[in-house]
Design an enzyme around this catalytic site. Sequence first.
Site, mmCIF file in Angstrom:
data_model
loop_
_atom_site.group_PDB
_atom_site.id
_atom_site.type_symbol
_atom_site.label_atom_id
_atom_site.label_comp_id
_atom_site.label_asym_id
_atom_site.label_seq_id
_atom_site.Cartn_x
_atom_site.Cartn_y
_atom_site.Cartn_z
ATOM 1 N N GLY A 21 0.796 -1.216 0.000
ATOM 2 C CA GLY A 21 0.000 0.000 0.000
ATOM 3 C C GLY A 21 0.829 1.267 0.000
ATOM 4 C CG ASN A 44 -5.339 3.731 9.537
ATOM 5 O OD1 ASN A 44 -5.632 4.789 8.975
ATOM 6 N ND2 ASN A 44 -4.395 3.664 10.461
ATOM 7 C CD GLN A 53 -7.110 -0.969 7.560
ATOM 8 O OE1 GLN A 53 -7.875 -1.915 7.752
ATOM 9 N NE2 GLN A 53 -5.858 -0.989 7.985
ATOM 10 C CG HIS A 107 -0.194 -6.559 4.949
ATOM 11 N ND1 HIS A 107 -0.351 -6.239 6.269
ATOM 12 C CD2 HIS A 107 0.102 -5.396 4.318
ATOM 13 C CE1 HIS A 107 -0.152 -4.944 6.443
ATOM 14 N NE2 HIS A 107 0.124 -4.409 5.281
ATOM 15 C CB THR A 135 11.977 -9.154 -12.382
ATOM 16 O OG1 THR A 135 13.043 -8.823 -13.270
ATOM 17 C CG2 THR A 135 11.430 -10.523 -12.715
ATOM 18 C CB CYS A 194 2.313 5.871 27.347
ATOM 19 S SG CYS A 194 2.535 6.488 29.032
#
Length: 376
Positions: free
Chosen positions: A71, A151, A179, A201, A237, A322
């Site tokens: 992506g 997302n 997404q 993925h 390729t 955090c």
Amino acid sequence: MPRIYLDYNASTPICQSARMAMAPYLEEAYGNPSSLHWAGQPARAGVEKARAEVAALLGASADEIIFTSGGSEANNLALKGVAFALREKGRHIITAAAEHPAILAPCAFLEKIGFEVTRVPVDGQCRVDPDAIARAMKPGTVLVSIMHANNEVGTINPIADIARVARRRGALMHTDAAQSVGKVETKVDALGVDLLTMAGHKFGAPKGVGALYVRRGTPLEPLIHGAGHEQGRRAGTESALLAVALGAAARDAADLAPLPQVKALRDRLWASLRAQFGNRIALNGHPEERLPNTANISFVGKVGADILSALDGVAASTGSACHSGHVELSPVLAAMQVPPEVGMGAIRFSLGRATTEAEIDAVAADLVRIMRDEMS
């Protein structure tokens, strides 16, 4: 607690169809897809079959599909490729404040080399108003890039309406659909887009492969120059191994029949927690126009990372970071103007087709236990 995976927006397991499709390309079809001899032709056939399968998922033609490494590359190719190809026409690009870094970072790069980027705001539910796009348009606007679904919170944008605004003003329309592919319909004609990004993925293919849809006639300058692969639009390729996996995953993703059950489980989690915690939790994102698998839930006044660490065995994501005791909201929640005391407690639960009712009930029960322990 057994391991439970609720982070499908981050990545998905490789689906069985993709694994089976790859097997011959690990041993037999090892030739270069550009070679004309007996070793190369099976590889070429696999690549082109996969291209047609990806195109079918999007309602596109096979020659409108460019295979990429994922992506991020597809987004970079869309943004920079259009910007460079149309720089004599105009140098203005419109995007949104809550986009993925794979959009915002290329835009920042383009600004460094003389392009102008307008980042329109999102509302409190993370939606982009088409009227805001219309107000941002200029005579030199060449591209509008707005993500299909966010997302983090899952909010779905009115891409077709935004695309109509762009088209009326002569600009091209790109959407990052990484997404949304495999979760909601992503037909390019219905969306009205000229370019669309997908990441393998996110819907059952391996990491390292994706695609960019480019409508016929759309000007696009390649980012990678070389021997003219992918119709001269992306040199290098082709990996038949990864292409056939993407094609197989695309076939599976086209079947949206399991998604109502995923949505029911998502809503079951929210209803269970709402019944226990009431106003001590909040839902981030649009309540209806949202991906069927995504629930971004804030535990008000708490720190999401602390709760997630106590959810032993549960894979999910937090909406804040955090650092030395200071909680920093994610850019998406900040763009939505979520109050800090709400945003710091955000956890994104993203379900998949394999998620079970027992898993959802176990997570809900464990969250109740964690909160009870904190208050005792």
